[in-house]
Design a protein around this motif. Structure first.
Motif, PDB file in Angstrom:
ATOM      1  N   THR A 155      -6.879  13.610  -8.229  1.00  0.00           N
ATOM      2  CA  THR A 155      -5.486  14.056  -8.315  1.00  0.00           C
ATOM      3  C   THR A 155      -4.756  13.769  -7.018  1.00  0.00           C
ATOM      4  N   PHE A 156      -3.643  13.034  -7.117  1.00  0.00           N
ATOM      5  CA  PHE A 156      -2.724  12.863  -5.990  1.00  0.00           C
ATOM      6  C   PHE A 156      -1.533  13.769  -6.260  1.00  0.00           C
ATOM      7  N   ARG A 157      -1.358  14.775  -5.405  1.00  0.00           N
ATOM      8  CA  ARG A 157      -0.267  15.742  -5.558  1.00  0.00           C
ATOM      9  C   ARG A 157       0.611  15.679  -4.328  1.00  0.00           C
ATOM     10  N   PHE A 158       1.931  15.508  -4.538  1.00  0.00           N
ATOM     11  CA  PHE A 158       2.862  15.493  -3.411  1.00  0.00           C
ATOM     12  C   PHE A 158       3.991  16.482  -3.696  1.00  0.00           C
ATOM     13  N   PRO A 159       4.047  17.592  -2.935  1.00  0.00           N
ATOM     14  CA  PRO A 159       5.098  18.597  -3.166  1.00  0.00           C
ATOM     15  C   PRO A 159       6.441  18.103  -2.646  1.00  0.00           C
ATOM     16  N   LEU A 160       7.517  18.557  -3.295  1.00  0.00           N
ATOM     17  CA  LEU A 160       8.853  18.084  -2.932  1.00  0.00           C
ATOM     18  C   LEU A 160       9.834  19.210  -2.637  1.00  0.00           C
ATOM     19  N   VAL A 161       9.419  20.482  -2.801  1.00  0.00           N
ATOM     20  CA  VAL A 161      10.344  21.579  -2.512  1.00  0.00           C
ATOM     21  C   VAL A 161       9.561  22.786  -2.017  1.00  0.00           C
ATOM     22  N   VAL A 162      10.153  23.508  -1.059  1.00  0.00           N
ATOM     23  CA  VAL A 162       9.612  24.791  -0.602  1.00  0.00           C
ATOM     24  C   VAL A 162      10.235  25.880  -1.468  1.00  0.00           C
TER      25      VAL A 162
END
Length: 761
Positions: A155-162
């Protein structure tokens, strides 16, 4: 009667002069962050990522822009550059206080500068100062991250919001640490740094997002690529987001292929170096396991931030966990918001997992609705207090979105209580607090499972089902043959679970050759062994990923009270060039561009996370300051809006305004579980009170003190200061000298807890 509606000409719909919040144009201009570009390269089970953020100053005076944003919680940030006016300035990694001082001085001198800081494992802040009117400044972050692998998929997971976080505790006096909507509190001393303003619902998309991932299977058989959230375009082995996606959820990519057992040896890049980094991966054989009876405590978050699909998914997940239990197991179910509730008829203890009790628990779960605040510490302490049997497997499962700000406080209070307990966390959200949930699971050698959509729930719960069951192999140890590992740098092996590879990283001395043997005990009680030969590999990311893992371990020990680790954390960060909470990257231009420093400050607001309805749930009621809000939400009353105070840093257009500092309420009750500062203060009082006792009684007092300190050090997972004092006490010697040295040692330990917090330095 039919009336035709025609479009206005552009000149007919200009906003009135002085228009403000909600207008198409404001006198403050646009938001400073223009675009975010993410370019990732996946190679096997690791990814290298570059994040490019472009800021523009639309004002008539020099600007300082602040942006609070997420990164993957296991990513190692290794580089930082600033580009403006044709000039490229490389960032330098420094101790955090020094980096801030250099940045502030550069701004005061009129020079362009940028600083990158870590506030949580997955929350970072960038400040860019002295942007001249009309100027664009680009900052670049380079990072490496491992890809978790399970059941044949990485799994490649990249968060975009806090996402907004619930902030418990009593507001602190004095200046704030940051510019967010929340007050700093005794439970979250840097709350104002992790609570950026949030865009109003419906505000036009202010930031251009570009994200591309190129995939190199590295010799593995890549069979499938799936994206669970965003719509993507696939070009060969490159996946791109389509235009107009918003920064309001995590980007998740799943890659299906077969992993293999391996031992990668990566020498350091320096010439003549006799050290390197290794990464051991052991893929378990498929097996059926019959484990011991177990005690399972399920803790379910029903707070306001769990509204909507998250509450539905959480109820289903919790019910699935209850249904996996067998008649020989015992269990308890706790649901919480600002209070803790238990299923009717089961009481506040462990119950036999028979059909009737499981039915009662599932019936209770089916009635739960989201409401109230996220007071997570109390239910977790209650859960830990139930898990004390040494004759059963002890399992704690937390189902939540994890949106709390007092992560360090929770870890500090729980760490001494979770010895011998496996902790599994299920994070349910499209912008989950993965950093905290993985840290909590790590305390109990458990696993963190993230569920970003209802479609993903069934797959995730299959993983959790296996983890709650007994592991394939326990009591794992490593034995080297021809390889010289550095013991204190090697991550803990833990246990081997079905479908989940064992990954151990560490440092070695000498030649890059030899093998490692992994030994343990299988479910039937027989000895188990797997020997893996090393192979020389050119993978710079391996060293950075190990360093980030090592820093996370040290930081978590610091959070549980071992403040003597600060110098070691800084040293590891600087040596390996990996950002942590005690260091910062700072880039300073030599050219003076703005006499007198920035005249305007803007904190970039973030998107409201996808799936969070209006009003923002009780996780962050303070963001509604200055806005009309209903009297209650999800059954929990909201506080009345606070007046908006004038602030030196401007509220950005389209964002919730900052609120005034709240009046300080009555002091909270003292914590119930032991902390280092409390322990030291109590022992100092006892030592001074015993100073007049006969010599024999005083010596016995010191012997007893050594035992108490040793137990507490063990509960913290090791503490250099406590262990050194225990060793001195057990060495004995002249009573008066020993008494004096013990007093001095305890006083020194007490002072470590009174240092100025690193986010304020």
């Amino acid at each position: 009667m039919i009336t035709e509606i025609t479009a206005l000409r552009p000149e007919e719909c200009e906003p009135v002069p002085g228009a403000g919040l909600g207008a198409l144009v404001t006198d403050r201009g646009n938001l400073p962050l223009e675009s975010v570009e993410v370019t990732a390269g996946v190679c096997g089970l690791a990814a290298g990522v570059e994040v490019v953020q472009t800021f523009r100053n639309p004002h008539e005076v020099a600007l300082e822009a602040t942006y609070v944003f997420p990164l993957p919680d296991r990513a190692a940030v290794t580089s930082f550059t600033m580009e403006a006016d044709g000039r490229v300035v490389e960032g330098v990694l420094k101790e955090r206080g020094q980096a801030r001082a250099d940045y502030d001085q550069a701004l005061a001198e009129g020079r362009r500068a940028a600083i990158a800081e870590e506030d949580r494992p997955d929350v970072f802040t960038i400040r860019v100062g002295n942007l001249v009117p009309g100027e664009r400044v680009t900052v670049r972050l380079g990072l490496d991250q491992p890809l978790p692998y399970e059941d044949g998929a990485a799994t490649f997971r990249f968060p975009l919001v806090v996402a907004p976080r619930y902030i418990p505790g009593v507001p602190l006096d004095g200046d704030r640490a940051g510019d967010g909507w929340a007050d700093d509190t005794d439970a979250v001393p840097d709350a104002s740094r992790i609570t950026p303003p949030v865009l109003l619902p419906g505000f036009p998309n202010p930031v251009r997002l570009s994200l591309a991932v190129s995939i190199d299977p590295a010799g593995l058989d890549l069979r499938e690529i799936r994206s669970s959230l965003h719509v993507v375009q696939e070009e060969g082995h490159t996946v791109r987001l389509r235009p107009d996606e918003r920064l309001d959820r995590d980007f998740v990519l799943r890659l299906t292929f077969d992993a293999s057992t391996s031992l990668a040896l990566v020498p350091d890049p320096e010439d003549g170096s006799q050290e390197g980094t290794f990464a051991l991966t052991v893929v378990p054989d498929p097996a059926q396991v019959t484990g011991r009876a177990k005690d399972v405590v399920l803790v379910l978050d029903r707070s306001g931030s769990m509204t909507g699909w998250k509450m539905v998914a959480a109820r289903r997940a919790a019910a699935r966990i209850v249904d996996t239990l067998t008649g020989g197991d015992r269990f308890a179910v706790l649901s919480f918001d600002t209070v803790v509730e238990w299923p009717e008829g089961l009481g506040e203890g462990l119950s036999e997992a028979g059909d009737r009790n499981r039915y009662r628990a599932v019936e209770h779960l089916a009635r739960l609705e989201a409401r109230g605040g996220t007071e997570m510490l109390a239910p977790l302490e209650k859960a830990a207090a139930l898990l004390t049997s040494d004759k059963r497997d002890r399992v704690l499962v937390l189902v939540t979105d994890g949106q709390v700000g007092n992560e360090d406080q929770i870890l500090e209070r729980l760490a001494p209580r979770l010895t011998g307990t496996r902790v599994h966390t299920v994070g349910i959200d499209r912008a989950v607090n993965a950093g905290f949930l993985s840290r909590l699971a790590g305390l109990g050698a458990g696993r963190c499972e993230l569920v970003e959509s209802e479609d993903r729930l069934d797959e995730a719960m299959e993983h959790i089902h296996r983890r709650i069951g007994s592991p394939l192999v326990t009591d794992l140890t490593l034995e080297a043959d021809g390889l010289d590992p550095v013991p204190e740098t090697v991550s803990r092996p833990g246990s081997l679970y079905p479908g989940v590879p064992l990954v151990v990283r560490g440092r070695y001395r000498g030649a890059a050759e030899g093998s490692l043997a992994v030994r343990g005990t299988d479910a039937s009680g027989h000895a188990w062994e797997r020997r893996v030969a090393g192979s020389l590999t050119d993978s710079p990311a391996t060293r950075a990923i190990w360093a980030r893992e090592r820093l996370r371990t040290l930081e978590d020990r610091y959070a549980t009270g071992d403040h003597l680790l600060e110098e070691e954390i800084v040293a590891v960060s600087l040596r390996y060039g990996v950002l942590c909470r005690f260091t910062a990257f700072v880039a300073i231009d030599s050219r003076v561009v703005a006499e007198g420093g920035p005249g305007h400050h803007v904190v970039q607001p973030v998107e409201q996370p996808s799936g969070w309805g209006y009003p923002v749930p009780a996780a962050a009621p303070m963001m509604l300051a200055g806005m009309a809000a209903p009297a209650s939400y999800g059954g929990a009353p909201l506080p009345p809006p606070a007046p908006v105070a004038a602030a030196p840093r401007a509220a950005a257009p389209g964002a919730f305004p900052k609120r005034a500092r709240a009046a300080k309420p009555a002091p909270a009750a003292p914590p119930a579980s032991p902390q280092l500062g409390d322990l030291v203060a109590e022992e100092l009082r006892g030592l001074r009170a015993a100073a007049s006792l006969p010599a024999a009684d005083r010596r016995r007092h010191l012997e007893d003190l050594a035992g108490r300190l040793a137990v507490f050090a063990l509960s913290l997972g090791g503490h250099a200061g406590l262990e050194a004092l225990v060793a001195r006490l057990r060495a004995g010697g002249d009573l008066e000298i020993l008494w004096r040295e013990t007093l001095e040692g305890l006083e020194a330990l007490g002072r470590t807890g009174k240092r100025r917090s690193f986010w304020r330095r």
